[in-house]
Design a protein around this motif. Structure first.
Motif, mmCIF file in Angstrom:
data_model
loop_
_atom_site.group_PDB
_atom_site.id
_atom_site.type_symbol
_atom_site.label_atom_id
_atom_site.label_comp_id
_atom_site.label_asym_id
_atom_site.label_seq_id
_atom_site.Cartn_x
_atom_site.Cartn_y
_atom_site.Cartn_z
ATOM 1 N N TYR A 214 0.845 -1.205 0.000
ATOM 2 C CA TYR A 214 0.000 0.000 0.000
ATOM 3 C C TYR A 214 0.881 1.255 0.000
ATOM 4 C CZ TYR A 214 -3.548 3.384 1.568
ATOM 5 O OH TYR A 214 -4.385 4.475 1.677
ATOM 6 N N TRP A 215 1.779 1.354 0.966
ATOM 7 C CA TRP A 215 2.600 2.551 1.073
ATOM 8 C C TRP A 215 3.742 2.546 0.060
ATOM 9 C CZ3 TRP A 215 0.286 6.411 2.899
ATOM 10 C CH2 TRP A 215 -0.590 6.304 3.983
ATOM 11 N N LEU A 216 4.218 1.360 -0.335
ATOM 12 C CA LEU A 216 5.245 1.305 -1.372
ATOM 13 C C LEU A 216 4.713 1.883 -2.680
ATOM 14 C CD1 LEU A 216 6.851 -2.210 -0.762
ATOM 15 C CD2 LEU A 216 7.842 0.036 -0.229
ATOM 16 N N ASN A 217 3.468 1.571 -3.004
ATOM 17 C CA ASN A 217 2.859 2.141 -4.211
ATOM 18 C C ASN A 217 2.658 3.638 -4.069
ATOM 19 O OD1 ASN A 217 2.713 -0.320 -5.553
ATOM 20 N ND2 ASN A 217 0.667 -0.794 -4.787
ATOM 21 N N TRP A 218 2.275 4.066 -2.878
ATOM 22 C CA TRP A 218 2.099 5.504 -2.621
ATOM 23 C C TRP A 218 3.432 6.234 -2.763
ATOM 24 C CZ3 TRP A 218 4.030 8.836 1.152
ATOM 25 C CH2 TRP A 218 3.367 10.067 1.299
ATOM 26 N N ILE A 219 4.481 5.672 -2.182
ATOM 27 C CA ILE A 219 5.806 6.294 -2.265
ATOM 28 C C ILE A 219 6.287 6.328 -3.711
ATOM 29 C CG2 ILE A 219 8.240 6.004 -1.635
ATOM 30 C CD1 ILE A 219 7.240 4.935 1.086
ATOM 31 N N LYS A 220 6.003 5.284 -4.464
ATOM 32 C CA LYS A 220 6.365 5.252 -5.884
ATOM 33 C C LYS A 220 5.687 6.407 -6.627
ATOM 34 C CE LYS A 220 6.367 2.075 -9.874
ATOM 35 N NZ LYS A 220 5.522 2.813 -10.813
ATOM 36 N N PHE A 221 4.414 6.621 -6.333
ATOM 37 C CA PHE A 221 3.693 7.736 -6.944
ATOM 38 C C PHE A 221 4.313 9.068 -6.537
ATOM 39 C CE2 PHE A 221 0.535 11.093 -6.227
ATOM 40 C CZ PHE A 221 0.058 11.283 -7.519
ATOM 41 N N ILE A 222 4.613 9.218 -5.246
ATOM 42 C CA ILE A 222 5.204 10.461 -4.749
ATOM 43 C C ILE A 222 6.528 10.747 -5.452
ATOM 44 C CG2 ILE A 222 6.211 11.603 -2.727
ATOM 45 C CD1 ILE A 222 3.162 11.466 -2.659
ATOM 46 N N LYS A 223 7.345 9.722 -5.613
ATOM 47 C CA LYS A 223 8.652 9.911 -6.262
ATOM 48 C C LYS A 223 8.493 10.255 -7.735
ATOM 49 C CE LYS A 223 11.501 6.970 -3.279
ATOM 50 N NZ LYS A 223 12.303 5.714 -3.209
ATOM 51 N N GLU A 224 7.650 9.490 -8.441
ATOM 52 C CA GLU A 224 7.550 9.649 -9.893
ATOM 53 C C GLU A 224 6.758 10.883 -10.307
ATOM 54 O OE1 GLU A 224 5.955 6.025 -11.404
ATOM 55 O OE2 GLU A 224 7.774 4.859 -11.006
ATOM 56 N N GLU A 225 5.706 11.204 -9.541
ATOM 57 C CA GLU A 225 4.824 12.294 -9.958
ATOM 58 C C GLU A 225 5.092 13.612 -9.233
ATOM 59 O OE1 GLU A 225 2.874 12.111 -12.508
ATOM 60 O OE2 GLU A 225 3.300 9.994 -12.830
ATOM 61 N N LEU A 226 5.628 13.555 -8.033
ATOM 62 C CA LEU A 226 5.881 14.790 -7.278
ATOM 63 C C LEU A 226 7.361 15.157 -7.257
ATOM 64 C CD1 LEU A 226 3.008 13.892 -6.300
ATOM 65 C CD2 LEU A 226 3.547 14.962 -4.115
ATOM 66 N N LEU A 227 8.195 14.197 -6.843
ATOM 67 C CA LEU A 227 9.620 14.501 -6.713
ATOM 68 C C LEU A 227 10.280 14.721 -8.067
ATOM 69 C CD1 LEU A 227 12.083 14.822 -4.918
ATOM 70 C CD2 LEU A 227 12.397 12.328 -4.982
ATOM 71 N N GLU A 228 10.076 13.802 -9.007
ATOM 72 C CA GLU A 228 10.743 13.913 -10.305
ATOM 73 C C GLU A 228 10.251 15.117 -11.098
ATOM 74 O OE1 GLU A 228 10.677 10.277 -12.502
ATOM 75 O OE2 GLU A 228 11.568 9.101 -10.875
ATOM 76 N N LYS A 229 9.058 15.592 -10.813
ATOM 77 C CA LYS A 229 8.529 16.759 -11.526
ATOM 78 C C LYS A 229 8.694 18.051 -10.721
ATOM 79 C CE LYS A 229 5.300 13.928 -14.155
ATOM 80 N NZ LYS A 229 3.896 13.588 -14.479
ATOM 81 N N ASN A 230 9.505 17.937 -9.640
ATOM 82 C CA ASN A 230 9.878 19.109 -8.829
ATOM 83 C C ASN A 230 8.700 19.778 -8.132
ATOM 84 O OD1 ASN A 230 12.705 19.013 -9.444
ATOM 85 N ND2 ASN A 230 12.247 19.887 -11.449
ATOM 86 N N TYR A 231 7.661 19.002 -7.818
ATOM 87 C CA TYR A 231 6.575 19.537 -7.010
ATOM 88 C C TYR A 231 6.938 19.519 -5.528
ATOM 89 C CZ TYR A 231 3.669 19.146 -11.214
ATOM 90 O OH TYR A 231 3.146 19.277 -12.473
ATOM 91 N N ILE A 232 7.886 18.685 -5.154
ATOM 92 C CA ILE A 232 8.425 18.661 -3.795
ATOM 93 C C ILE A 232 9.939 18.596 -3.878
ATOM 94 C CG2 ILE A 232 6.383 17.521 -2.830
ATOM 95 C CD1 ILE A 232 8.010 14.903 -2.750
ATOM 96 N N SER A 233 10.608 18.780 -2.741
ATOM 97 C CA SER A 233 12.066 18.702 -2.684
ATOM 98 C C SER A 233 12.513 17.315 -2.242
ATOM 99 C CB SER A 233 12.617 19.745 -1.707
ATOM 100 O OG SER A 233 12.218 21.049 -2.078
#
Length: 342
Positions: A214-233
């Protein structure tokens, strides 16, 4: 007459002062005065909408929250979020039960939404004496679970925003189990508030079952969609921890408070209060590694209590670290606190 927050309301000021004097026991009259004036101004500005009802209910809910939690302010509390639909005899339910029991055994109190599922499991483990419920009135009438129902530490809210304030204001750590929209909303709001400095750093622990994704998929989304697109640091990824063990969760919480006590902002500096002094060698390492979160020509140094902390006499003896923090990278501030605790 037009009412102002300045002390120029003539006879209204006299009546307010007389009212507070008659009421007795008003400890912060300046704040209470402004609350009364705000109510009077709202009454004058009312246009027949539901605004007054919202303000009235919000104030009453927040007052009652402070009353319920007040006697337990000296005890650390852990808020646990998770699905109301998690069934008994499942791994997650058992994990939540064990977490509640181990938290209570370690001296913590628990706060949940007071409903069934993960919330009930945590309360069953911790027991009613160590539990708070902050429930919400829903159209479907989510009832309080049998552990917390009728308990003086169970609060029923009309508004979600007041309930969320209670969760985050009173918590010293957050544990989030898998859940639906409500659980994810609570997790994301917690992260947003810590990331933006609207809530002081605290452990945020994502809890899953062994081999759960559950959280591994969430973290994957956070990394690919937020971190890699510079929405977060990149440092924002340090705002939370992932585990599948109640023992590990408690270890994370205990470690966070092993040296760190609390934090306060004074004159645009951040004051980190410590339970035990920081070694000079450790301070040098921190100065080197975290210079990028300082203001221009800012510094990190050791200190005792500042004059502005006179209202906190019970911790006046604790050593301090003063940080000229630039208020732009709270993820790295959390990393700094983690390093202090190593």
């Amino acid at each position: 007459m037009e009412i102002h927050f300045k002390d120029d309301n003539g006879p209204v000021e006299e009546v307010i002062n007389q009212l507070m004097k008659l009421s007795e026991g008003i400890r912060r009259p300046a704040i209470v005065r402004e609350m009364i004036l705000a109510s009077l101004k709202a009454g004058q500005e009312d246009n027949g909408k539901v605004d007054l009802k919202l303000m009235n209910t919000s104030l009453k809910e927040m007052r009652f929250t402070a009353k319920v939690f007040g006697p337990y302010s000296h005890l650390k509390k852990v808020s646990v979020f998770g699905s109301a639909r998690t069934k008994p005899n499942t791994v997650l339910y058992e994990t939540a039960y064990n977490l509640g029991a181990k938290l209570a055994g370690s001296g913590y109190m628990v706060i949940t939404g007071g409903g069934p599922g993960i919330m009930q499991a945590v309360h069953e483990g911790a027991g009613p004496d160590h539990s708070f419920g902050v429930n919400i009135r829903l159209p479907s009438e989510q009832d309080s679970n049998p552990v917390i129902k009728g308990n003086s530490k169970n609060i029923m809210y009309k508004y979600f925003f007041n309930r969320k304030v209670a969760f985050l204001k009173e918590s010293d750590a957050i544990v989030v189990f898998p859940g639906g929209f409500g659980t994810l909303d609570e997790a994301m709001e917690t992260l947003a508030l810590v990331q933006t400095g609207k809530r002081n750093p605290l452990p945020i622990i994502l809890m899953d079952e062994p081999d759960g994704n559950y959280w591994l998929n969430w973290i994957k989304f956070i990394k690919e969609e937020l971190l890699e697109k510079n929405y977060i640091s990149k440092s924002d990824m340090h705002l939370f921890d992932l585990t599948d063990s109640a023992d590990k969760a408690i270890k994370i919480i205990n470690k966070f408070y092993s040296r760190y006590h609390s934090i306060r902002q004074i004159k645009n500096c951040y004051i980190i209060r410590l339970k035990k002094p920081l070694e000079e060698e450790k301070l040098k390492e921190i100065k080197t590694r975290y210079s990028d979160i300082l203001k221009t020509d800012g510094k990190i140094c050791l200190s005792g209590a500042l004059p502005e902390e006179v209202d906190e006499t019970e911790i006046s003896n604790l050593p301090r670290i003063i940080i000229d923090f630039n208020k732009t990278n709270y993820g790295k501030l959390k990393q700094l606190i983690d390093e202090i605790n190593c």
